[in-house]
Design an enzyme around this catalytic site. Structure first.
Site, short mmCIF file in Angstrom:
data_model
loop_
_atom_site.label_atom_id
_atom_site.label_comp_id
_atom_site.label_asym_id
_atom_site.label_seq_id
_atom_site.Cartn_x
_atom_site.Cartn_y
_atom_site.Cartn_z
N ARG A 199 0.86 -1.18 0.00
CA ARG A 199 0.00 0.00 0.00
C ARG A 199 0.90 1.23 0.00
O ARG A 199 2.07 1.17 0.38
CB ARG A 199 -0.93 0.02 1.22
CG ARG A 199 -0.22 0.09 2.54
CD ARG A 199 -1.17 0.00 3.73
NE ARG A 199 -0.46 0.19 4.99
CZ ARG A 199 -0.20 1.36 5.54
NH1 ARG A 199 -0.61 2.47 4.94
NH2 ARG A 199 0.44 1.45 6.68
N ARG A 206 20.14 -5.95 1.66
CA ARG A 206 20.67 -4.72 1.07
C ARG A 206 21.49 -4.03 2.14
O ARG A 206 21.18 -4.10 3.33
CB ARG A 206 19.54 -3.79 0.61
CG ARG A 206 18.81 -4.26 -0.62
CD ARG A 206 19.66 -4.18 -1.87
NE ARG A 206 19.84 -2.81 -2.33
CZ ARG A 206 20.70 -2.44 -3.26
NH1 ARG A 206 21.51 -3.33 -3.82
NH2 ARG A 206 20.79 -1.17 -3.64
N ARG A 236 18.98 9.86 0.35
CA ARG A 236 18.56 10.96 1.21
C ARG A 236 19.75 11.61 1.88
O ARG A 236 20.84 11.03 1.95
CB ARG A 236 17.55 10.50 2.25
CG ARG A 236 18.02 9.38 3.17
CD ARG A 236 16.90 8.95 4.11
NE ARG A 236 17.32 7.91 5.04
CZ ARG A 236 16.58 7.46 6.04
NH1 ARG A 236 15.37 7.96 6.25
NH2 ARG A 236 17.02 6.51 6.86
N TYR A 273 12.70 -6.94 8.86
CA TYR A 273 12.98 -5.55 9.22
C TYR A 273 11.97 -5.10 10.27
O TYR A 273 10.76 -5.21 10.08
CB TYR A 273 12.90 -4.62 8.00
CG TYR A 273 13.27 -3.22 8.37
CD1 TYR A 273 14.61 -2.86 8.50
CD2 TYR A 273 12.31 -2.27 8.66
CE1 TYR A 273 14.97 -1.58 8.88
CE2 TYR A 273 12.66 -0.99 9.05
CZ TYR A 273 13.99 -0.65 9.16
OH TYR A 273 14.35 0.60 9.55
#
Length: 371
Positions: free
Chosen positions: A172, A249, A280, A349
């Protein structure tokens, strides 16, 4: 007699909570950490009077009152609200996707106008059964938001084109038809005043701790001296990769001290076009309101591939890796000597609030049931 009831491998939030709770009921614990500091990935270091999040931005948030009250026993939190912005080429957008974002994209002022544009773009895509992440994202938010704010960022994050990534990665996408830049909907949110490291220091007070101490280099001696192990490292490494290596990752952090008071005006700025190599920039002083330093510190965050020996950050929970993890999990369930916890031990995670909840579940199962 064993010297310790529990060996805790890793001094992050999960391991430190377990050690704290075990110590409270009289269990003798040893915490070991392969890095040169405690705290795991929530470690903060004071540089130029600024608390620097050394392993990426950590913003605590939860709607669970018990979790909030638990963490507040170890530090006082400020009222920081996560309101990141995104830069696409020379355009600046508010996150999460909300009416400020839609006004900048299309000049609309009302929720009805924004919804009409998004709905029409979803209809144009005619994607009833998305086959990849790109189709999934467009089917949720339309083409404009996808192209400017999702595509490049996601490709950098995962190291693959969005058309090569499975649709389930994006279940979502939050779209808010209000003028609200608060990224989290949670009731409680903030940053510990003075940084996160103090939380771990308070938890591990009066507990034996060794840093720069690798479990695998001292395994035989440690196993002899401890009744049981809580292992918060990689579960596949513990079992010597006997079924193969799980995938992750990784990240590279590039810190820079700048001789100016304010670099970007916000704690978190995402760069969503693919041509910018980092995802970022964090400007740490904006996490706390009383930082008067005449300098500022920024961190550029670069996603990267992972190989054995690199720092693992994000488990790749696709079907192949989940099946492999389940083989290790089954092996661990037959092993009475060790408990696995945290994002590496459980190959999932976790946000910090969930780490606390998972750690306390582990405490209740292991310690309270044995009282």
């Amino acid at each position: 007699m064993k010297k310790y009831d529990y060996l805790i491998v890793g001094s992050g939030l999960f391991g430190s909570i377990f050690a704290y709770e075990a110590n409270k009921i009289g269990k003798k614990c040893l915490v070991i950490e392969k890095r040169d500091h405690i705290g795991g990935n929530i470690y903060t270091e004071k540089i130029e009077d600024i608390n620097v999040h050394k392993y990426g931005a950590h913003i605590f948030h939860t709607s669970n009152k018990e979790t909030w009250e638990y963490i507040n026993k170890f530090a006082e939190f400020n009222r920081y609200t996560n309101s990141p912005i995104a830069i696409y080429k020379d355009e600046v957008y508010n996150l999460p996707f909300n009416m400020n974002t839609f006004n900048k994209l299309w000049g609309v002022k009302t929720p009805m106008e924004a919804k009409e544009i998004i709905d029409s773009q979803i209809e144009e895509s005619k994607t009833n059964s998305p086959k990849n992440l790109e189709e999934q994202a467009i089917s949720l938010v339309g083409k404009d938001i996808y192209e400017k704010l999702i595509k490049g960022y996601t490709q950098k994050q995962w190291g693959k084109a969005c058309t090569e990534l499975p649709a389930f990665i994006i279940k979502r996408l939050p779209v808010r038809f209000t003028y609200d830049n608060n990224y989290f909907n949670d009731l409680y949110q903030g940053i510990p005043i003075g940084g996160y490291t103090q939380i771990i220091e308070n938890m591990l007070e009066n507990i034996d701790v060794k840093v720069n101490y690798d479990f695998f280099e001292h395994k035989d001696e440690l196993m002899e001296n401890c009744e049981k192990i809580l292992f918060t490292g990689m579960i596949d490494e513990y079992y010597n990769y006997c079924y193969g290596s799980l995938e992750y990752r990784s990240l590279k952090f590039e810190d820079e001290i700048l001789d100016l008071k304010n670099y970007q005006g916000n704690a978190v700025v995402n760069y969503t076009d693919y041509e910018v190599p980092y995802t970022r920039i964090i400007e740490h002083k904006h996490f706390e309101f009383d930082t008067q330093s005449s300098k500022t510190i920024i961190t550029r965050e670069y996603p990267k591939g992972w190989n054995i020996g690199d720092e693992p950050y994000y488990p790749i929970n696709d079907e192949k890796n989940n099946l492999l993890y389940n083989k290790y999990k089954k092996l661990s369930e037959e092993d009475n000597k060790v408990i696995f916890g945290g994002r590496l031990g459980q190959y999932k995670y976790f946000d910090m609030n969930i780490v606390i909840e998972e750690a306390l579940k582990c405490v209740n199962k292991e310690l309270k049931s044995n009282e």
